[in-house]
Design a protein around this motif. Structure first.
Motif: not given
Length: 396
Positions: A344, A348, A355, A359, A362
């Protein structure tokens, strides 16, 4: 007692100023250069006077040039100029930091009034200076250093800063010291109005309130000080200015997170001189690791390698022939945090949402949460998803 120094006083005004100033009077000869050090050297190590009066009738250009430099180096000193050309010199005097122009024909009462006003201004400046000096830096300065570009330095810096800002509201400012090509603002999807040079002007003037208005507020509560908008502006930023900036910010914020350019530029060394927590970043590649070894050696020689150093390895799951054990052996210091690759991360960066903000599942978030927990105050912790836990309770 505020000391009043009078430089180059003509024989027609010297007795008046000596009497008006009283026991705080200091007589200085004519300046022979624009350097404040040359003039202050006549004091034989004495403190900088609170009020400096210059009789400009002999050499107005030299006095104004000296005043400009004196004001820049000693803004707490009140500068007065004796002149019989107020209209011709007024604007230049104002730009040089002169507080007031005094006519050479002023009588004792008039000089006493002018000096009295100047002394009161100097006393207020001295009080502000004492208050500032009494407020010693308490914040932690966290500087991310890498020998090479492309190892994820800005990604690490912005995610750490966002995590701290979310965990402790109003606590964190991030400073982009990659002066020519810094992209912290882009990584946070910001369009700032003010940049580093604007903040440095506020620091030089001693205006902390103005400094805070030069910071850009991110939606997470993180304050951001972007690199100069024009790469050429980096040439006008000095290491001394960076040192002063970080000292001021460390008095105002619990955490000052600093992104840097690759290697050890003068500005980076200036930052490291005030750093409490260096984060030494590398990837699992021979060039990156070899370069970081040189950085560690250099900081050790300069006695700037603090006990709070932390080695961070990005893309630690890469199978490119270099292992975490190689990092330990090459650097001679242990790896503190290993960050696995994140699928990701590229998106990002491109959309400007860290993140740690968006996220929670992650793998980078889990790894950085452990690192950030080393920086957070007792009782505040991040869980594996980057959520804040305070005294056993969590909050998103």
């Amino acid at each position: 007692m505020i000391r009043i120094a009078v430089a180059a006083a003509g024989p027609d005004i010297e007795p008046v100023y000596a009497k008006a100033a009283g026991p705080g009077y200091l007589a200085l000869p004519s300046p022979y250069s624009e350097s404040p050090g040359d003039l202050l050297g006549r004091l034989n190590g004495g403190p900088v006077p609170g009020v400096l009066v210059m009789d400009s009738r002999h050499d107005a250009d030299l006095c104004l040039a000296l005043a400009g430099r004196f004001h820049a180096e000693h803004p707490e000193t009140v500068l007065l100029l004796v002149t019989d050309q107020p209209e011709a010199l007024g604007l230049r005097a104002m730009r040089a930091g002169i507080r007031d122009l005094v006519d050479p024909t002023a009588d004792l009462a008039q000089v006493q009034q002018v000096l009295g006003d100047a002394v009161r201004q100097a006393e207020r400046a001295a009080a502000r200076q004492a208050k500032t000096e009494a407020k010693t830096p308490t914040g932690r300065v966290i500087t991310v250093v890498a020998s090479k570009g492309g190892v994820g330095k800005t990604t690490l810096t912005t995610n750490v800063a966002v995590a701290l800002a979310q965990a402790v509201p109003h606590s964190t400012v991030i400073v982009d010291l990659d002066l020519q090509f810094g992209d912290v603002a882009t990584a946070l999807n910001l369009s700032p109005e003010y940049f580093l040079p604007d903040a440095l002007e506020s620091v030089a003037s001693g205006d902390t309130i103005a400094l805070k208005t030069r910071l850009t507020l991110h939606e997470t509560g993180l304050y951001v000080l972007p690199a100069p908008a024009d790469p050429a502006a980096a040439d006008n930023v000095t290491s001394a200015q960076i040192s002063q900036l970080l000292q001021v910010l460390a008095r105002e914020f619990a955490y000052v997170v600093v992104d840097t350019s690759p290697g050890l530029a003068d500005h980076t060394l200036g930052a490291l001189d005030h750093t409490t927590d260096p984060l030494l970043l590398t990837a699992l590649s021979v060039p990156a690791l070899s370069g970081l070894r040189k950085i560690v050696d250099t900081l050790s020689v300069l006695q700037m390698f603090t006990e709070r150093y932390h080695v961070v390895v990005n893309h630690s799951d890469a199978a490119d022939g270099v292992s975490l054990r190689d990092v330990d052996q090459t650097l001679g210091v242990p790896v503190g945090t290993s960050i696995p690759s994140s699928k990701n991360a590229p998106a990002s960066i491109n959309i400007g949402v860290p993140l740690m903000q968006a996220h929670p599942r992650d793998p980078l978030v889990k790894a950085l949460s452990s690192l950030v927990n080393l920086l957070l105050p007792e009782g505040v912790r991040l869980d594996a998803r980057g959520r804040v836990r305070t005294k056993g309770r969590s909050r998103s």
